[in-house]
Design a protein around this motif. Structure first.
Motif, PDB file in Angstrom:
ATOM      1  N   VAL A 192       0.720  -1.117   0.026  1.00  0.00           N
ATOM      2  CA  VAL A 192      -0.004   0.032  -0.241  1.00  0.00           C
ATOM      3  C   VAL A 192       0.878   1.273  -0.028  1.00  0.00           C
ATOM      4  N   GLU A 193       1.843   1.269   0.855  1.00  0.00           N
ATOM      5  CA  GLU A 193       2.692   2.381   0.971  1.00  0.00           C
ATOM      6  C   GLU A 193       3.410   2.581  -0.283  1.00  0.00           C
ATOM      7  N   ALA A 194       3.924   1.396  -1.084  1.00  0.00           N
ATOM      8  CA  ALA A 194       4.642   1.577  -2.358  1.00  0.00           C
ATOM      9  C   ALA A 194       3.766   2.295  -3.514  1.00  0.00           C
ATOM     10  N   MET A 195       2.420   1.661  -3.512  1.00  0.00           N
ATOM     11  CA  MET A 195       1.635   2.231  -4.618  1.00  0.00           C
ATOM     12  C   MET A 195       1.213   3.511  -4.343  1.00  0.00           C
ATOM     13  N   TRP A 196       1.049   4.182  -3.212  1.00  0.00           N
ATOM     14  CA  TRP A 196       0.801   5.650  -2.906  1.00  0.00           C
ATOM     15  C   TRP A 196       1.991   6.390  -3.181  1.00  0.00           C
ATOM     16  N   ARG A 197       3.230   6.062  -2.666  1.00  0.00           N
ATOM     17  CA  ARG A 197       4.561   6.872  -3.054  1.00  0.00           C
ATOM     18  C   ARG A 197       4.681   6.772  -4.633  1.00  0.00           C
ATOM     19  N   ALA A 198       4.489   5.674  -5.466  1.00  0.00           N
ATOM     20  CA  ALA A 198       4.473   6.004  -6.735  1.00  0.00           C
ATOM     21  C   ALA A 198       3.544   6.830  -7.240  1.00  0.00           C
ATOM     22  N   ALA A 199       2.312   6.706  -7.051  1.00  0.00           N
ATOM     23  CA  ALA A 199       1.325   7.766  -7.333  1.00  0.00           C
ATOM     24  C   ALA A 199       1.827   9.050  -7.177  1.00  0.00           C
ATOM     25  N   ASP A 200       2.300   9.349  -5.937  1.00  0.00           N
ATOM     26  CA  ASP A 200       2.663  10.761  -5.061  1.00  0.00           C
ATOM     27  C   ASP A 200       3.822  11.300  -5.932  1.00  0.00           C
ATOM     28  N   LEU A 201       4.628  10.398  -6.219  1.00  0.00           N
ATOM     29  CA  LEU A 201       5.786  10.768  -7.239  1.00  0.00           C
ATOM     30  C   LEU A 201       5.458  11.321  -8.448  1.00  0.00           C
TER      31      LEU A 201
ATOM     32  N   GLU B  33      -5.836  14.540 -13.655  1.00  0.00           N
ATOM     33  CA  GLU B  33      -7.416  13.841 -13.441  1.00  0.00           C
ATOM     34  C   GLU B  33      -7.209  12.420 -13.206  1.00  0.00           C
ATOM     35  N   GLN B  34      -6.415  11.596 -14.088  1.00  0.00           N
ATOM     36  CA  GLN B  34      -6.024  10.325 -14.165  1.00  0.00           C
ATOM     37  C   GLN B  34      -5.347   9.906 -12.856  1.00  0.00           C
ATOM     38  N   ILE B  35      -4.370  10.797 -12.274  1.00  0.00           N
ATOM     39  CA  ILE B  35      -3.780  10.156 -11.205  1.00  0.00           C
ATOM     40  C   ILE B  35      -4.726  10.258  -9.933  1.00  0.00           C
ATOM     41  N   ASP B  36      -5.328  11.591  -9.706  1.00  0.00           N
ATOM     42  CA  ASP B  36      -6.414  11.559  -8.912  1.00  0.00           C
ATOM     43  C   ASP B  36      -7.449  10.501  -8.940  1.00  0.00           C
ATOM     44  N   ALA B  37      -7.852  10.162  -9.969  1.00  0.00           N
ATOM     45  CA  ALA B  37      -8.873   9.024 -10.147  1.00  0.00           C
ATOM     46  C   ALA B  37      -8.386   7.888  -9.560  1.00  0.00           C
ATOM     47  N   GLN B  38      -6.978   7.661  -9.874  1.00  0.00           N
ATOM     48  CA  GLN B  38      -6.181   6.463  -9.199  1.00  0.00           C
ATOM     49  C   GLN B  38      -6.151   6.351  -7.681  1.00  0.00           C
ATOM     50  N   THR B  39      -5.902   7.498  -7.135  1.00  0.00           N
ATOM     51  CA  THR B  39      -5.865   7.488  -5.763  1.00  0.00           C
ATOM     52  C   THR B  39      -7.209   7.435  -5.144  1.00  0.00           C
ATOM     53  N   ARG B  40      -8.105   8.046  -5.578  1.00  0.00           N
ATOM     54  CA  ARG B  40      -9.456   7.791  -5.144  1.00  0.00           C
ATOM     55  C   ARG B  40     -10.010   6.365  -5.089  1.00  0.00           C
ATOM     56  N   GLU B  41      -9.444   5.870  -6.088  1.00  0.00           N
ATOM     57  CA  GLU B  41      -9.755   4.183  -6.197  1.00  0.00           C
ATOM     58  C   GLU B  41      -8.817   3.574  -5.059  1.00  0.00           C
ATOM     59  N   TYR B  42      -7.845   3.787  -4.732  1.00  0.00           N
ATOM     60  CA  TYR B  42      -6.965   3.349  -3.646  1.00  0.00           C
ATOM     61  C   TYR B  42      -7.844   3.481  -2.302  1.00  0.00           C
ATOM     62  N   GLU B  43      -8.300   4.504  -2.153  1.00  0.00           N
ATOM     63  CA  GLU B  43      -9.090   4.956  -0.975  1.00  0.00           C
ATOM     64  C   GLU B  43     -10.423   4.241  -0.999  1.00  0.00           C
TER      65      GLU B  43
END
Length: 156
Positions: free
Chosen positions: A10-19, A135-145
């Motif tokens: 979970v941390e890795a996917m978030w860090r990749a998305a945040d980067l 928008e695409q990155i934000d949609a991805q992180t909303r899906e994580y949540e």
């Protein structure tokens, strides 16, 4: 997406998305913060998620154009110690000299993660523009949540 609640995944996917988001928003401080202090096993996981993201974008877009001016502009946001190596690697890919995996193979893990994320950001920016890419990155992180995987850390 992460399966189960493996906190390292979970941390890795978030860090990749945040980067990725930090490169798209041109936020140098957050770009630097995304990988700061990570151990090599953590960097390997972030690198894997960055590669998964790159491959998904590549599959979506085919072989998109990667103009040198855009590569240079995005890579200039990388931490100083990473910028040259990341720029050179992504330029080799854009020139068709080698594939991305080969271009980054001899780089330190953090530089690999930056180079792959830069390449992905350039593809997204060229194909969709900044607003749609974000928008695409934000949609991805909303899906994580939505899946029950909130960001497990805070970035300064």
């Amino acid at each position: 997406m992460a399966s189960g609640n493996d906190p390292q995944r979970v941390e890795a996917m978030w860090r990749a998305a945040d980067l990725a988001r930090s490169y798209l928003t041109q936020d140098r401080a957050r770009i630097a913060a995304c990988l700061t202090g990570l151990e090599s096993d953590q960097l390997e996981r972030v690198l894997a998620w960055a590669a998964i993201s790159h491959d998904a974008v590549f599959d979506e877009l085919g072989e998109p154009s990667m103009p040198l001016r855009l590569i240079d502009a995005v890579a200039a946001l990388a931490p100083t110690e990473t910028e040259f190596a990341a720029t050179a690697a992504v330029r080799r890919v854009a020139a068709g000299e080698v594939g991305l995996a080969r271009a980054v193979t001899d780089l330190p893990l953090a530089d690999q993660a930056h180079a792959i994320t830069i390449c992905t950001a350039v593809m997204r920016l060229e194909a969709h523009g900044r607003a749609r890419a974000l928008e695409q990155i934000d949609a991805q992180t909303r899906e994580y949540e939505r899946m029950g995987h909130p960001r497990p850390y805070t970035l300064s």
